[in-house]
Design an enzyme around this catalytic site. Sequence first.
Site, PDB file in Angstrom:
ATOM      1  N   GLU A   1     -12.221 -23.125  16.710  1.00 16.60           N
ATOM      2  CA  GLU A   1     -12.949 -21.844  16.813  1.00 16.60           C
ATOM      3  C   GLU A   1     -14.456 -22.037  16.681  1.00 16.60           C
ATOM      4  O   GLU A   1     -15.158 -21.215  16.095  1.00 16.60           O
ATOM      5  CB  GLU A   1     -12.410 -20.845  15.776  1.00 16.60           C
TER       6      GLU A   1
ATOM      7  N   TRP B   1     -18.097 -18.162  12.150  1.00 18.97           N
ATOM      8  CA  TRP B   1     -17.611 -18.002  10.781  1.00 18.97           C
ATOM      9  C   TRP B   1     -17.373 -19.308  10.040  1.00 18.97           C
ATOM     10  O   TRP B   1     -17.175 -19.302   8.826  1.00 18.97           O
ATOM     11  CB  TRP B   1     -16.337 -17.162  10.767  1.00 18.97           C
TER      12      TRP B   1
ATOM     13  N   TYR C   1      -6.312 -13.539  18.519  1.00 13.24           N
ATOM     14  CA  TYR C   1      -5.567 -12.619  17.667  1.00 13.24           C
ATOM     15  C   TYR C   1      -5.745 -11.184  18.154  1.00 13.24           C
ATOM     16  O   TYR C   1      -6.729 -10.859  18.823  1.00 13.24           O
ATOM     17  CB  TYR C   1      -6.070 -12.699  16.230  1.00 13.24           C
TER      18      TYR C   1
ATOM     19  N   GLU D   1      -3.401 -20.439  18.090  1.00 13.02           N
ATOM     20  CA  GLU D   1      -3.281 -19.447  17.021  1.00 13.02           C
ATOM     21  C   GLU D   1      -3.226 -18.067  17.661  1.00 13.02           C
ATOM     22  O   GLU D   1      -4.005 -17.768  18.574  1.00 13.02           O
ATOM     23  CB  GLU D   1      -4.464 -19.478  16.044  1.00 13.02           C
TER      24      GLU D   1
END
Length: 348
Positions: free
Chosen positions: A174, A179, A245, A279
């Site tokens: 990611e 983040w 997600y 994911e």
Amino acid sequence: MTDAKKIATTTIRKKMTRRTAELLRRLSEIPKKGYAFGHQDALSYGITWKNNGKKMKSDVALVCGKYPAVFGFELGNLEKALPNSIDSVNFDIMRKLIRKAYKKGGVVTLSWHPDNPVSNGNAWDITKAVPSLLPEGDRYDTLYEWTKNLAHFFRSLKDKKGKRIPVIFRPYHEMNGGWFWWGKGHCNAQEYQRLWRETHRLLVREFKVHNLLYCYSPNLLFRKKDYLTYYPGDAYVDMLGIDVYQHLTTGLFKRHLKKDLRTLQTVAKAKNKPYALTETGLEKVNTANWFTKVLHPLLKDSGICYALVWRNDSERHHYAPFPGHTSCDDFIRFSRLEEVLFLNDLKR
């Protein structure tokens, strides 16, 4: 889908173990039947239990009678030689569970959320750190020690005959999000690529780890061309992934995932590498038919080798059903779909 025969001649590294090469070919073959279902920390714990390593157990299996085909585990804290992961899983127990998963024919994938090497905060501490880990940086010794600790664990993954178990390693994921300390805004693309390559070099050449497949997995994309912005190069990556997600509406998730899977497929075909939804999930699964009506229609013809939903940490933070959950009936229907592969559907 990818060409398994071509993979054998263009992708497999000379020092990759035979079993690791077989895993790569196996991943490329899965889409001919459908896609494998995976769950993070599936064997380590569930909503009301924690595994001591002596037997296989899974919330997924408790609901539908089948184990996931892909088992995710987390390595954060291993770099510091601590006994337990950031998810409070003992690494000796994790090793036992990996052996059990592999013995049953499962695929094992390992994520890694290392602490920030400059601030000593966690992976979400965005203090600038990547330049310090590069060979000319003042924390290069930290990267060296980290990879040495990881290598010790990777080399210890052996079956009862002493042969090393092949696993998928998914570091620095990611990276196109902001983040993590290795993410966008905290290092540039060149620095990220150099960090990946040096980690790869240390593991393969310095510490002689040859049972890993390296997976590159950005977060969802806003522009198609962004997928390869941080890509370290074909020689350093064995498979491709993406993390998407559902954080907001179902409609928005569908649009994002459909678009990003097309991009992933295009890049993977051009590079002849297997690819996965590394994911995904809807926290708390509060849409009762999410698996059959939202997720599956997007995945069934996508060419992915697997889709992995995130972990079942608690009733407030979970991504797979558990006994008594409102999505259990839908998940049972999902588990019976011909294209959705669980542990017993995989052959080795």
